[in-house]
Motif scaffolding. Structure first.
Motif: not given
Length: 248
Positions: A211-214, A219-221
């Motif tokens: 979940p943290i990675v997703l 957010a970057v996208v």
């Protein structure tokens, strides 16, 4: 080599004993008591002899001076320079040297590094193996045991040997096998000089990072999309300044 022989005799009717030779001034208390007894008239004559041997160029380990004393042919005193040398060393130089070594090594004597503990679990064939590993501890002695519901599982625990690390610290491990449904009932108990009291460590499921990675990717996208959108608007609103050459 030079040898000197000294003799003193005493017997009945002699009155007072002849004076002791200067070499006997340091005679032990046992000698003084012996000499005090030999004045009894009924005992007959007695003899006190000292033999001194001096070596001008002694070989290694050979004393330069040896002095022995006899009363009636029985050895009552002995002195040699080599023995006195070692006696002086053991009573003085050796003790001072040991004190210096202890002072220099005091930091190592009181050094205590806390162990870094990791508890892991691995399931296989319907069983779970719990492992408790301690890293980077000092000094070497350590106790690692497994508890189940607070009771020590001595026979069920498997232990590895305490082995050194490259930095002078040590590492060790202990494992136990049980049922997967009961793994939360186990605790690793660790006792070490660096711990004020025995430490208890339980297995904890690893936290999921998905979940943290997703969330970070999303957010970057979003940031990239917003930035491109604003940049596109600026390009559409571009106006050629007057007097400039539009045709290139």
């Amino acid at each position: 080599m030079a040898t000197e022989r000294l003799e003193a005799a005493a017997g009945p009717g002699a009155g007072e004993l002849p004076p002791l030779p200067p070499y006997a001034a340091w005679a032990p208390a046992e000698l003084q008591a012996t000499l005090a007894d030999i004045d009894a008239p009924a005992q007959g004559p007695h003899s006190l002899r000292y033999f001194n041997t001096a070596v001008t160029k002694p070989s290694p380990g050979l004393p330069a001076l040896v002095s022995v004393g006899y009363v009636d042919g029985e050895l009552i005193d002995r002195y040699d320079s080599e023995t006195q040398h070692w006696k002086h060393y053991l009573e003085n130089s050796c003790i001072e040297g040991l004190r210096r070594y202890v002072e220099h090594g005091r930091a190592a004597l009181v050094r205590a590094e806390r162990p870094m503990v990791r508890v892991s679990a691995k399931e296989s064939h319907g069983f779970v193996t719990l492992s408790c590993r301690a890293h980077g501890f000092y000094p070497r002695p350590i106790s690692i045991s497994w508890l189940k519901k607070g009771r020590v599982q001595a026979q069920e625990t498997k232990r590895g040997s305490v082995t050194p690390n490259g930095d002078g610290t040590y590492h060790a491990w202990a494992s136990i096998e049980g049922l997967p449904a009961e793994k939360h009932e186990y605790q690793c108990c660790m006792e070490h000089a660096s711990l004020p009291e025995p430490g208890l460590f339980s297995w904890e499921p690893p936290s999921s990072l998905l979940p943290i990675v997703l969330g970070a990717v999303i957010a970057v996208v979003v940031v990239i999309v917003v930035w491109k959108s604003r940049w596109g608007r600026k390009e559409q609103g571009y106006v050629i300044a007057k007097g400039s050459n539009a045709a290139i």
